[in-house]
Design a protein around this motif. Sequence first.
Motif, PDB file in Angstrom:
ATOM      1  N   MET A  58       8.566  19.518  -2.101  1.00  0.00           N
ATOM      2  CA  MET A  58       7.649  18.746  -1.241  1.00  0.00           C
ATOM      3  C   MET A  58       6.327  19.496  -1.052  1.00  0.00           C
ATOM      4  O   MET A  58       5.243  18.892  -1.082  1.00  0.00           O
ATOM      5  N   HIS A  59       6.407  20.798  -0.826  1.00  0.00           N
ATOM      6  CA  HIS A  59       5.202  21.629  -0.644  1.00  0.00           C
ATOM      7  C   HIS A  59       4.262  21.472  -1.840  1.00  0.00           C
ATOM      8  O   HIS A  59       3.041  21.275  -1.678  1.00  0.00           O
ATOM      9  N   VAL A  84       8.763  11.167  -0.329  1.00  0.00           N
ATOM     10  CA  VAL A  84       7.466  11.833  -0.535  1.00  0.00           C
ATOM     11  C   VAL A  84       6.807  11.311  -1.812  1.00  0.00           C
ATOM     12  O   VAL A  84       5.597  11.064  -1.853  1.00  0.00           O
ATOM     13  N   SER A  85       7.610  11.127  -2.848  1.00  0.00           N
ATOM     14  CA  SER A  85       7.072  10.690  -4.139  1.00  0.00           C
ATOM     15  C   SER A  85       6.898   9.181  -4.227  1.00  0.00           C
ATOM     16  O   SER A  85       6.207   8.688  -5.126  1.00  0.00           O
ATOM     17  N   ARG A 130       0.941   8.775  -0.629  1.00  0.00           N
ATOM     18  CA  ARG A 130       0.517   8.596   0.764  1.00  0.00           C
ATOM     19  C   ARG A 130       0.689   7.161   1.250  1.00  0.00           C
ATOM     20  O   ARG A 130       0.994   6.931   2.425  1.00  0.00           O
ATOM     21  N   ASP A 185       4.376  13.457   8.836  1.00  0.00           N
ATOM     22  CA  ASP A 185       3.222  14.248   9.264  1.00  0.00           C
ATOM     23  C   ASP A 185       3.661  15.525   9.978  1.00  0.00           C
ATOM     24  O   ASP A 185       3.073  16.602   9.787  1.00  0.00           O
ATOM     25  N   ALA A 245       1.905  13.557  -3.617  1.00  0.00           N
ATOM     26  CA  ALA A 245       2.604  12.799  -2.581  1.00  0.00           C
ATOM     27  C   ALA A 245       2.052  11.381  -2.553  1.00  0.00           C
ATOM     28  O   ALA A 245       0.824  11.178  -2.616  1.00  0.00           O
ATOM     29  N   GLU A 270       5.099  17.890   7.336  1.00  0.00           N
ATOM     30  CA  GLU A 270       3.995  18.443   6.544  1.00  0.00           C
ATOM     31  C   GLU A 270       3.271  19.550   7.309  1.00  0.00           C
ATOM     32  O   GLU A 270       2.892  20.575   6.726  1.00  0.00           O
ATOM     33  N   LEU A 323       6.619  22.416   5.876  1.00  0.00           N
ATOM     34  CA  LEU A 323       6.282  22.658   4.472  1.00  0.00           C
ATOM     35  C   LEU A 323       5.435  23.906   4.242  1.00  0.00           C
ATOM     36  O   LEU A 323       5.601  24.565   3.192  1.00  0.00           O
ATOM     37  N   VAL A 359       2.622  17.968  -2.129  1.00  0.00           N
ATOM     38  CA  VAL A 359       1.489  17.838  -1.216  1.00  0.00           C
ATOM     39  C   VAL A 359       0.304  18.655  -1.727  1.00  0.00           C
ATOM     40  O   VAL A 359      -0.846  18.170  -1.780  1.00  0.00           O
ATOM     41  N   ARG A 360       0.568  19.874  -2.135  1.00  0.00           N
ATOM     42  CA  ARG A 360      -0.489  20.766  -2.618  1.00  0.00           C
ATOM     43  C   ARG A 360      -1.242  20.171  -3.799  1.00  0.00           C
ATOM     44  O   ARG A 360      -2.486  20.282  -3.893  1.00  0.00           O
ATOM     45  N   GLY A 404      -1.483  16.994  -4.715  1.00  0.00           N
ATOM     46  CA  GLY A 404      -1.910  15.604  -4.571  1.00  0.00           C
ATOM     47  C   GLY A 404      -0.957  14.603  -5.195  1.00  0.00           C
ATOM     48  O   GLY A 404      -1.372  13.494  -5.567  1.00  0.00           O
TER      49      GLY A 404
END
Length: 680
Positions: free
Chosen positions: A229-230, A317-318, A240, A251, A238, A254, A258, A233-234, A236
């Motif tokens: 997950m980290h 997340v994906s 959204r 949120d 994820a 995150e 994470l 997100v890092r 881009g």
Amino acid sequence: MKSVRVVCAHDCPDMCSLIAHVDNGKVVRIQGDPDQPYTAGFACGKVNRDSDLVNSPERIATPLRRTGPKGSGQFEPITWDQALDEIADRWKSIIRESGPLAILGYAYSAHQGLMNRGLVNGLFHALGTSRLQAGTVCDTCCETAWDVTVGPVGGADPESVVHSDLVISWGADLAATNVHFWALAEAQRKKTGMPIVVIDPRRTRSARAADLYLPIRIGTDAALALGIMHILVRDGLANRDYIARHTLGFDKVEAEVLPRFTPARTAEVTGLSVADIEKLASMYGKAKAALIRLGEGMTRLTHGGQALRTVALLPGVSGHYGVKGGGAMLLTAASCDLNYAAVRKPSGPATARMVNHLRLGEELLNMKDPPIRALFVGANNPVVTCPEVHKVQKGLMREDLFTVVHDPFMTDTARYADIVLPAANYLETDDLYRAYGAYWMQWGQKAVEPAGEARSNFHVAQALAQRMGLTDRIFSLSPREAAEELFKGSTGPASNVDRNELFAGVPLNIKHDWDGQPFKTPSGKLEFYSEQLAQQGLPPMPDWEADPIEAEEAAKWPLRLLTAPGYFQAHTAFSGVGFLREREGKPFCILHPEDAAKRGLKDGDRVRLFNDRGEIGLMLKVADEVQPGVLLVPGQRPVGEAVSGTINMLCSDRYTDMGEGATYQSTWLEVAPWKEAAAA
């Protein structure tokens, strides 16, 4: 020679449709049903030998009454009427003296038929006895974790893998326990180049065939999921839009969780390389329809619920939960909305005293007001399957405990019984089945008459109900008539099947036509933050942390136990087949070459496994199938087949964080050369 369409009743997610070939009233061969799309014409190596199982010369032929000391296995034949009359008389006497709570019915999953499994529980529910909190040795932890995250609903259809572009087998040896899904995944890989990833502490057959294998450290699955997950997100990756519309609390995760799971820390915790973690995260984040097949094994440890919950959140997340061929699949049974209470709860009090499946030994020894004075065991073998086996054995040795065991074979548990009843095999019973790892339902008719004087679980439950004065209609119905009761008040696709087709034995698909994974949580969304968990005093957000009790055990003992299904002896239900016992070999353990060398041990040695709870003896195999520091014991085997004992003698009855499940993998121990004196 005739062919009969039957259904495999072994405890397996696939629920295979089979063809039994019968000659002169005897099953001579079993094969997969070619007309069932999921079974696809083949059965696993174990079920292919079920003609040997049903015809085994080791089967119990008649009812038996104990003549020697408990545990000695000394019995004499009696008639069914004598056995049933004695059971009913003893139960009535106990109820008069101590009330119905002094009786416990202990039936579980060795027969997956909804009639044969359900009506035994219905008998004890109607009698108002103590009730078994079933499944804690198996799936209550993973189910609870799934339910508070996704909701009580089935996961992705395994047959949707034809739309997948990535499959991750996470903690599941699909080649051993979900072979038809594995075949579909391999076919999709061959057709489209879809990669298969296996995450498992053991280098399983599935792992050896995978495109990427990650030998994760036991108990760190949540950390790996958070690390992925980290990175999503890092980088881009994820989704959204999906997160905003279909999830709750990401949120907070995150912001608060994470940041602590950088690739470097994730690697430190899991034992995996940063490169492999980055590679997996990239594959997952860039896939359009990634399907995670979740295994139950990752939950059989102290923080097992948190592990499964965290992995189950990844497709949120994906956004893969929103596409066909994506998401996650743990179990499917929750979406087969039948009226199970018609069979399992025909009458009786709404609540009663509960006995946790995995703590049978503890409760037999210490439960009071009233103590358990009578025990009925069907379709299970607690002297092998329960943790703290020594407690179970000691409890069953009580002279004031009246024990009845209904089983096809003289199991380790049956040896402690006062009355042993011969049970029919699934090939000798009529029943209705629904898969728990696929979306199929099927009526299975018996292929042959029961061997000897064997009777089905369903038949015995009805006979005892009548002797105990129960008048519920379900106890006088045929299996077909009882199965019809399940559809009264049922909902969803299962309730709409063509009943004529179903009871003609046609396999029927009951999958939901979902537009993405539905969520049945209180919020109606995938819950990264669970208020249900917060109210129970449990962490409401996914996380990973070391357990202090596990750390204390690890400081005392150098090896961590890993248990997993054996390829030919997954559990003792297959012990009656000599061919399969020989294929599996004597009960054994597997140690990494480095660990074996440190202890002066070599392949083929007899070894002693021991910790504070006791010691057992197994044969040793030396292989890099596991990492250093891990001892693998495949399958659950009878006590008499091993050098000495059975592995669950060394496991505690401590609970998981969710669902009060068993913590087999939170066991530490040592291995040394076997010496005859060690068994004294």
